[in-house]
Design an enzyme around this catalytic site. Structure first.
Site, short mmCIF file in Angstrom:
data_model
loop_
_atom_site.label_atom_id
_atom_site.label_comp_id
_atom_site.label_asym_id
_atom_site.label_seq_id
_atom_site.Cartn_x
_atom_site.Cartn_y
_atom_site.Cartn_z
N ASN A 66 -8.03 4.43 -2.61
CA ASN A 66 -7.42 3.22 -2.07
C ASN A 66 -6.72 2.45 -3.19
OD1 ASN A 66 -6.69 1.30 -0.20
ND2 ASN A 66 -8.76 0.82 0.46
N CYS B 206 0.84 -1.21 0.00
CA CYS B 206 0.00 0.00 0.00
C CYS B 206 0.87 1.25 0.00
CB CYS B 206 -0.94 0.00 1.20
SG CYS B 206 -0.10 -0.09 2.79
N HIS C 263 -1.89 1.15 6.95
CA HIS C 263 -2.25 1.29 5.55
C HIS C 263 -1.87 2.67 5.01
CE1 HIS C 263 -4.19 -0.05 1.97
NE2 HIS C 263 -5.29 0.68 2.08
#
Length: 399
Positions: free
Chosen positions: A356, A52, A335
């Site tokens: 995302n 991520c 994240h």
């Protein structure tokens, strides 16, 4: 006959209860109005890889280039991962294994790679997963080879090791990620990774990291103490309110923010919403108590949160609460995502629009709406263009 009637009555009551619950969920479902939305590149999918940090920060730089030049680029995450994992392994060996080697990382890894090695566009290296017959990244086998390999060298009892371990590790990296090109052609012009990054129209010295904790003085810089911050980059320490002002000013001025923080909380849903839930108020609304809340399964908590929707009670984030949660391991570095806009719901509550890297999943096709309260409570740190910071705060930081 009485039994049949009773069963029918029970069924009707169950149907009625389900209808009421569905109606309640529908009425509480947030309806968003966009206040400010800055241009971003397309949604990507990190799939089964702990990257991520790579995807969100590459996305950040793509947005920076888009703002600066109007040009859309698709930069290569595999290039960054290849360079980063070798450098992280080198550090682990230097520390004789007394630090962590893992898939995770930070925004600094992308920035450091671009400064030192440059960058390449997608397409100059194999598509993620293609080298081992997958359609996207899948690091399960990859890291099952790398982790013990690095550990074996780092924990070796030898008085002296050779440099050949790097040759072997580079072979693994190239086998799963692809070999990083030394030269390539893009849109009819030849580049090296270093000349390509210089052609993108951004200044890599413009980027700074921001955080907010009280165990270091405000307006100073320190390395945030989390394991994936392994390069020990410095973050400027601001009071929480000023940290949030930086994000708001960045969005207002057309910039995006490479955000890192905690998404392990119950209020972060897989459907594209994030609330900093006040569990005490939530359970009191349902006529339950804290003991019942704590015993609820994740599915039941999700149903409760979904039913309350945009009316779910949120905590009031404070500097003291942030510090307490950081020190007791509640506020974790889970994240990385990209903040690029602001929206409000039908109640007037404001949310950040966040990109995302899980593909076009959830209610909003890969976009999350995260309340400003959630971001204030759960931010670990973030990377931002220093020109996006309000002038008064920049003056306090001396930048």
């Amino acid at each position: 006959m009485k039994k049949v009637l009773s069963l029918a009555l029970i069924s009707l009551m169950a149907v009625g209860a389900q209808a009421q619950e569905a109606e309640k969920k529908a009425s509480n479902k947030p309806v968003f109005t966009t206040i400010k939305e800055n241009p971003i590149t397309s949604i990507k999918d990190q799939n089964r890889s702990g990257t991520c940090w790579d995807y969100s920060t590459i996305s950040f730089f793509e947005a920076e280039i888009l703002k600066a030049t109007g040009k859309t680029y698709d930069l290569c995450e595999s290039f960054v991962a290849n360079k980063t994992y070798m450098e992280r392994a080198t550090q682990v060996v230097r520390f004789h294994g007394d630090c962590q080697f893992s898939q995770g990382g930070s925004a600094e890894d992308v920035l450091a790679t671009m400064k030192k090695h440059g960058i390449v566009p997608e397409g100059t290296m194999p598509f993620p997963g293609s080298l081992y017959g997958d359609s996207l990244n899948n690091f399960n086998e990859f890291f099952s080879l790398m982790e013990p390999y690095v550990a074996a060298i780092a924990k070796s009892s030898a008085k002296k090791i050779s440099g050949q371990w790097k040759v072997g590790l580079q072979g693994i990296l190239d086998a799963y990620l692809g070999k990083c090109p030394e030269e390539f052609t893009y849109e009819g012009k030849k580049y090296t990774p270093q000349t390509f990054v210089k052609s993108l129209g951004i200044n890599l010295d413009d980027y700074v990291s921001i955080t907010s904790y009280t165990h270091h003085p405000f307006y100073s810089a320190f390395a945030v103490e989390v394991q994936d911050n392994w390069r020990f980059p410095l973050s400027y320490n601001l009071p929480m309110d000023e940290m949030m002002k930086v994000i708001d000013n960045a969005i207002e001025k057309g910039y995006t923010v490479a955000w890192g923080g905690d998404v392990s909380e119950d209020g972060f849903t897989r459907q594209g919403l994030a609330y900093a839930i006040d569990t005490k108020k939530t359970e009191s609304l349902q006529g339950s108590d804290m003991a019942k809340w704590l015993k609820m399964t994740a599915a039941k908590k999700k149903n409760l949160i979904d039913s309350l929707g945009c009316n779910v009670p949120e905590i009031t984030p404070t500097q003291e609460l942030r510090q307490e949660r950081f020190d007791n391991w509640e506020l974790t570095d889970d994240h990385g995502m990209l903040i690029y806009g602001v929206a409000k719901d039908q109640n007037g509550k404001e949310y950040y629009m966040v990109k995302n890297s899980w593909g076009e999943t959830g209610e909003y096709k890969g976009i999350w709406y995260m309340t400003k309260t959630f971001i204030a409570a759960n931010t670990m740190d973030f990377l931002v263009n220093k020109n996006a910071i309000p002038k008064d705060i920049r003056k306090k930081l001396g930048i």
